[in-house]
Design an enzyme around this catalytic site. Structure first.
Site, short mmCIF file in Angstrom:
data_model
loop_
_atom_site.label_atom_id
_atom_site.label_comp_id
_atom_site.label_asym_id
_atom_site.label_seq_id
_atom_site.Cartn_x
_atom_site.Cartn_y
_atom_site.Cartn_z
N ARG A 101 0.87 -1.18 0.00
CA ARG A 101 0.00 0.00 0.00
C ARG A 101 0.90 1.22 0.00
O ARG A 101 1.69 1.42 0.92
CB ARG A 101 -0.91 0.01 1.23
CG ARG A 101 -1.57 1.36 1.46
CD ARG A 101 -2.64 1.35 2.51
NE ARG A 101 -3.82 0.65 2.03
CZ ARG A 101 -5.01 0.67 2.64
NH1 ARG A 101 -5.16 1.38 3.75
NH2 ARG A 101 -6.03 0.01 2.16
N HIS A 128 -7.61 0.79 -6.07
CA HIS A 128 -7.76 -0.05 -4.87
C HIS A 128 -8.46 -1.35 -5.29
O HIS A 128 -9.59 -1.63 -4.90
CB HIS A 128 -8.58 0.71 -3.81
CG HIS A 128 -8.50 0.13 -2.44
ND1 HIS A 128 -7.74 -0.97 -2.13
CD2 HIS A 128 -9.11 0.51 -1.27
CE1 HIS A 128 -7.87 -1.23 -0.83
NE2 HIS A 128 -8.70 -0.36 -0.29
N GLN A 131 -10.09 -3.95 -2.73
CA GLN A 131 -11.39 -3.53 -2.20
C GLN A 131 -12.49 -3.87 -3.20
O GLN A 131 -13.59 -4.28 -2.82
CB GLN A 131 -11.37 -2.02 -1.91
CG GLN A 131 -12.69 -1.50 -1.36
CD GLN A 131 -12.99 -2.00 0.04
OE1 GLN A 131 -12.15 -1.88 0.92
NE2 GLN A 131 -14.17 -2.56 0.26
N ASP A 218 -17.26 7.19 -0.91
CA ASP A 218 -15.99 7.10 -0.19
C ASP A 218 -15.67 8.50 0.32
O ASP A 218 -16.31 9.49 -0.09
CB ASP A 218 -14.90 6.57 -1.15
CG ASP A 218 -13.56 6.30 -0.47
OD1 ASP A 218 -13.52 6.23 0.78
OD2 ASP A 218 -12.55 6.15 -1.19
N CYS A 258 -16.25 1.64 1.39
CA CYS A 258 -15.08 0.80 1.69
C CYS A 258 -14.59 0.99 3.12
O CYS A 258 -13.87 0.14 3.64
CB CYS A 258 -13.97 1.08 0.69
SG CYS A 258 -13.28 2.74 0.77
N ARG A 286 -13.53 -8.56 2.46
CA ARG A 286 -12.10 -8.36 2.16
C ARG A 286 -11.34 -9.64 2.45
O ARG A 286 -10.46 -10.05 1.69
CB ARG A 286 -11.52 -7.21 3.02
CG ARG A 286 -12.06 -5.83 2.72
CD ARG A 286 -11.66 -5.33 1.34
NE ARG A 286 -10.23 -5.28 1.14
CZ ARG A 286 -9.43 -4.27 1.52
NH1 ARG A 286 -9.94 -3.21 2.09
NH2 ARG A 286 -8.13 -4.31 1.28
N1 NVA Z 1 -9.98 6.65 -0.97
C1 NVA Z 1 -9.55 6.26 0.36
C2 NVA Z 1 -9.77 4.80 0.56
C3 NVA Z 1 -9.35 4.30 1.92
C4 NVA Z 1 -9.52 2.81 2.07
C5 NVA Z 1 -8.08 6.63 0.53
O1 NVA Z 1 -7.31 6.43 -0.42
O2 NVA Z 1 -7.73 7.11 1.59
N1 CP Z 2 -11.08 -0.09 3.01
C1 CP Z 2 -9.79 -0.18 3.38
O1 CP Z 2 -8.89 -0.41 2.58
O2 CP Z 2 -9.58 0.00 4.71
P1 CP Z 2 -8.18 0.19 5.44
O3 CP Z 2 -7.64 1.54 5.01
O4 CP Z 2 -8.53 0.17 6.89
O5 CP Z 2 -7.25 -0.90 5.03
#
Ligand code: NVA
Ligand code: CP
Length: 300
Positions: A101, A128, A131, A218, A258, A286
């Protein structure tokens, strides 16, 4: 056969993705006790925070027989400037797969290019996809199929929106996105997938939601955009998924998010906790979806 990565939906065919989702359903139902990752180690590299991704990958890897190794870039030489390509070649000598990530999609691509083991995208600024596997699984459980389903995306044209566009292109369902001007999804991803399925881009949330079976949103400021939060709060006024907006959706519509959610911003408390919400099941999925992915990419 060479190693398999999952950096985006471009890495799987529709049939392969459907097979992953079918396996995930089998795993969830308890009809799967194999441990195809026995003796392996999955490294989890995080340059951003996580609750769901970290825990579901750690637990999922262990359930399949593997060890999971959490690595924060704060504590790695990667975080002090060691090149990704060097990290890729070194970790390939120790572990059997890497989930990462981070910020730039190009960093994940470089990791995959120089690693000799499977690489999984656990979220970038652009995409992502893990997800989305869970989200598609949630839709399948609800409706039995993705065929003839209409999905609405309300809010920021972010990593989640881009992955929904890729998933729509792969499976051929209709996706309608309502985003304020200046916050549209990635143009290249949109144009490529608009050739494969019906994609609608609008600034009007009601137009996007009208008759939709799945309503999705989101956060307005993603990780790394904290300094823009106030400007975004202004730009996204009117893009809250609340009961008033949902009145336009199909009577059997479900709501996905998500998580983490900001109640009162992109989604109302009543909707998040209400009867149409499937967010807790989505979060659970997930685990099942990623176990199916791990078994597919790394399984003996
Ligand atoms: N769009 C959000 C998703 C978090 C799981 C981010 O990138 O922070
Ligand atoms: N939805 C998701 O990816 O959650 P986290 O940021 O907690 O991993």
């Amino acid at each position: 056969m060479g190693k398999r990565d999952f950096l985006s939906f471009s890495d799987v065919s529709r049939a392969e993705c459907q097979a992953i989702l079918d396996l995930a359903l089998r795993m969830k139902s308890g009809g799967y006790t194999d441990r195809p990752l026995t003796g392996q180690t999955l490294a989890l590299i995080f340059a951003k925070s996580s609750t769901r991704t970290r825990v579901s990958f750690e637990v999922g890897a262990r359930q399949l027989g593997a060890d999971a190794l959490f690595l924060s870039t704060n504590d790695m030489q990667l975080g002090r400037g060691e090149p990704i390509r060097d990290t890729a070649r070194v970790l390939s000598r120790y572990v059997n797969g890497i989930m990462i990530r981070t910020f730039a999609q190009s960093d994940v691509e470089e990791l995959a290019r120089f690693a000799s083991i499977p690489i999984i995208n656990g979220l970038t600024d652009l995409l992502h996809p893990c997800q989305l596997l869970a989200d598609l699984l949630t839709v399948l459980e609800e409706f039995g199929s993705l065929d003839r389903r209409i999905v609405a995306w309300i809010g920021d044209g972010n990593n989640m929106a881009n992955s929904w566009i890729e998933a729509a292109g792969l499976f051929g369902f209709e996706l309608r996105l309502a985003c304020p001007e200046g916050y549209e999804p990635n143009r290249d991803i949109f144009e490529a997938n608009a050739k494969r399925t019906r994609l609608v881009m609008t600034e009007d949330p009601v137009e996007a939601v009208a008759g939709a079976h799945v309503v999705n949103t989101d956060v307005w400021a993603s990780m790394g955009q904290e300094s823009e939060a106030e400007a975004r709060r202004q730009a996204f006024m009117g893009y809250c998924v609340d009961d008033q907006l949902l009145a336009a959706a199909s009577p059997d519509a479900i709501v996905l998010h998500c998580l983490p959610a900001h109640r009162g911003e992109e989604i109302s408390e009543a909707v998040l906790e209400g009867p149409r919400s499937r967010v807790w099941n989505e979060a659970e999925n997930r685990l099942h979806a990623q176990k199916a992915l791990l078994a597919t990419l790394m399984g003996a």
